[in-house]
Motif scaffolding. Structure first.
Motif, PDB file in Angstrom:
ATOM      1  N   UNK A 263       0.870  -1.188   0.000  1.00 44.02           N
ATOM      2  CA  UNK A 263       0.000   0.000   0.000  1.00 44.02           C
ATOM      3  C   UNK A 263       0.903   1.233   0.000  1.00 44.02           C
ATOM      4  N   UNK A 264       0.478   2.301   0.653  1.00 45.34           N
ATOM      5  CA  UNK A 264       1.344   3.490   0.747  1.00 45.34           C
ATOM      6  C   UNK A 264       2.408   3.357   1.839  1.00 45.34           C
ATOM      7  N   UNK A 292      -1.903  -9.786  -0.837  1.00 48.16           N
ATOM      8  CA  UNK A 292      -1.899 -10.509  -2.110  1.00 48.16           C
ATOM      9  C   UNK A 292      -2.966  -9.977  -3.063  1.00 48.16           C
ATOM     10  N   UNK A 293      -3.893  -9.164  -2.535  1.00 46.51           N
ATOM     11  CA  UNK A 293      -4.971  -8.637  -3.374  1.00 46.51           C
ATOM     12  C   UNK A 293      -4.496  -7.365  -4.070  1.00 46.51           C
ATOM     13  N   UNK A 294      -4.441  -7.385  -5.418  1.00 48.40           N
ATOM     14  CA  UNK A 294      -3.929  -6.212  -6.153  1.00 48.40           C
ATOM     15  C   UNK A 294      -4.744  -4.945  -5.907  1.00 48.40           C
ATOM     16  N   UNK A 295      -5.982  -5.135  -5.383  1.00 50.34           N
ATOM     17  CA  UNK A 295      -6.864  -3.991  -5.110  1.00 50.34           C
ATOM     18  C   UNK A 295      -6.206  -2.979  -4.162  1.00 50.34           C
ATOM     19  N   UNK A 296      -5.345  -3.466  -3.255  1.00 46.73           N
ATOM     20  CA  UNK A 296      -4.783  -2.589  -2.218  1.00 46.73           C
ATOM     21  C   UNK A 296      -3.417  -2.050  -2.593  1.00 46.73           C
ATOM     22  N   UNK A 297      -2.963  -2.332  -3.840  1.00 44.57           N
ATOM     23  CA  UNK A 297      -1.649  -1.840  -4.263  1.00 44.57           C
ATOM     24  C   UNK A 297      -1.685  -0.313  -4.325  1.00 44.57           C
ATOM     25  N   UNK A 298      -0.763   0.304  -3.590  1.00 43.77           N
ATOM     26  CA  UNK A 298      -0.679   1.763  -3.579  1.00 43.77           C
ATOM     27  C   UNK A 298      -1.817   2.446  -2.854  1.00 43.77           C
ATOM     28  N   UNK A 299      -2.647   1.660  -2.133  1.00 44.73           N
ATOM     29  CA  UNK A 299      -3.829   2.238  -1.492  1.00 44.73           C
ATOM     30  C   UNK A 299      -3.432   3.223  -0.393  1.00 44.73           C
ATOM     31  N   UNK A 300      -4.232   4.288  -0.257  1.00 50.02           N
ATOM     32  CA  UNK A 300      -4.057   5.204   0.874  1.00 50.02           C
ATOM     33  C   UNK A 300      -4.523   4.469   2.123  1.00 50.02           C
ATOM     34  N   UNK A 301      -3.662   4.445   3.137  1.00 49.16           N
ATOM     35  CA  UNK A 301      -3.971   3.636   4.318  1.00 49.16           C
ATOM     36  C   UNK A 301      -5.087   4.222   5.171  1.00 49.16           C
ATOM     37  N   UNK A 302      -5.530   5.436   4.856  1.00 50.67           N
ATOM     38  CA  UNK A 302      -6.695   6.023   5.550  1.00 50.67           C
ATOM     39  C   UNK A 302      -7.851   5.042   5.575  1.00 50.67           C
ATOM     40  N   UNK A 303      -8.038   4.345   4.449  1.00 53.27           N
ATOM     41  CA  UNK A 303      -9.229   3.492   4.350  1.00 53.27           C
ATOM     42  C   UNK A 303      -9.117   2.268   5.251  1.00 53.27           C
TER      43      UNK A 303
END
Ligand code: MG
Length: 384
Positions: A263-264, A292-303
């Motif tokens: 993630x970030x 392992x879920x590509x959905x969270x790649x680079x995700x803002x950790x706020x969520x």
């Protein structure tokens, strides 16, 4: 035929804007023991087997209800009218089930209804047109007139509470016959005026209506016995890599390196998310957001943090306070601490004095000391 659980629907009237309980939010949207007032009775009615639950709200009330009842299934909102009587009728008309089904009409400002109250009401409704919980008047009654006080007999006088139970079609017919412009103070009054027989079920001081600020103090004490305080802790570390900025506790800081992660890589938010999940026994961040879920790649950790907070709310709990410690030699955290606290307070909707961010170095020792990575630890205290 007696009415069993699961064969009734319910309407909670939450359209009022009553502010006698103090400035700010109307009382149904305030909290008692960390839980929004409306949610207390919504949970109780659903737990008792309400087939449909209609929450009647005023303007802006739909979003407040959705927030207050997050994670709760089996209810929907209906828009109320200009008066309580119109709001009740809007709620009754929003029910899709059989016209002669039992319906409970409840004031949102009475949070402590139980399955026991509801069962007693449904039993009392059997063979009557309505049933209300009521308490005999215990205090001596005085009437003030031009000549001063006179004492009034309390013989046969009752204090009516809610929820009140009716056959839906009969209550609607009674409302249709009610003279326009007259505002009844409860629904039983409308049925009485229509010639219906209203039965009395045992009332309960705990079905009190929250009206004044001191009522909230008493409600907190009543609810307090059932609450527990829980604590969770979290730890996270990420490795330094090439970059030009780093995210820490939801704040972007210009830096000559970045933290590497799926993630970030905001180790502060990750440690804090784990602390909150730990306090409510909901596993860890990887269970909810698998790396392992590509959905969270680079995700803002706020969520991630928002999700953990929503799980606390869904359990009827509240976060009391949080404390995060960032461990690194660089960047200097102190100039960003206030911004971090403000960001965390905004995400968690907490007052600033319940949000702490601290930082330390390890004086050159270990992986943080050698500048290989940054670590974060956090604790969260939750009341449920
Ligand atoms: Mg992490």
């Amino acid at each position: 035929m007696s009415i069993s659980s699961g064969h009734f629907s319910a309407v909670i009237v939450a359209a009022g804007g009553g502010t006698r309980a103090g400035p700010g939010l109307a009382k149904q949207w305030r909290t008692v023991a960390g839980k929004v007032v409306l949610r207390w009775s919504a949970e109780a009615l659903l737990a008792a087997g309400a087939r449909e639950l209609i929450i009647v709200v005023g303007e802006d009330g739909e979003a407040l209800a959705a927030q207050a009842l997050q994670g709760l299934d089996g209810w929907r909102a209906a828009r109320g009218g200009a008066t309580r009587a119109l709001s009740v009728q809007a709620g009754l008309n929003a029910i899709a089930g059989p016209a002669d089904e039992a319906v409970l009409v409840h004031d949102a400002a009475r949070p402590f209804v139980t399955t026991g109250h509801i069962d007693a009401l449904l039993r009392a409704l059997d063979g009557a047109d309505g049933a209300i919980p009521a308490l005999p008047v215990a205090d001596t009654l005085k009437r003030e007139g031009p000549g001063g006080l006179t004492t009034t007999s309390r013989e046969g006088l009752w204090r009516a509470q809610t929820p009140q139970a009716f056959r839906r079609d009969r209550l609607l017919a009674a409302y249709a016959a009610w003279p326009e412009g007259g505002e009844p103070t409860d629904d039983a009054q409308v049925v009485e005026a229509h010639g219906g027989r209203v039965a009395i079920a045992p009332g309960d001081p705990r079905l009190m209506k929250l009206t004044y600020p001191e009522d909230f103090d008493m409600a907190e004490r009543l609810a307090g016995g059932a609450r527990v305080t829980r604590m969770g802790q979290g730890f996270d570390a990420h490795r330094w890599g090439p970059g030009e900025a780093v995210w820490l506790c939801g704040v972007r800081i210009d830096h000559d390196q970045t933290l590497v992660g799926h993630s970030d890589a905001d180790a502060g938010l990750h440690a804090l998310t784990d602390a909150i999940l730990g306090a409510i026994g909901e596993g860890d961040i990887g269970d909810h957001f698998p790396p392992t879920d590509p959905k969270w790649k680079g995700a803002a950790s706020d969520l991630f943090l928002e999700h953990a907070a929503s799980l606390v709310a869904a359990k009827g709990g509240r976060i009391v306070n949080i404390d995060v410690t960032l461990i690194c030699e660089r960047p200097k955290i102190k100039p960003h601490r206030q911004a971090m606290r403000e960001r965390l307070a905004a995400i968690l909707r907490l007052p600033l004095d319940r949000v702490s961010v601290k930082a330390t170095t390890t004086e050159g020792m270990g992986f943080t000391g050698r500048g290989e990575g940054l670590a974060a630890q956090a604790v969260a205290v939750v009341e449920i």
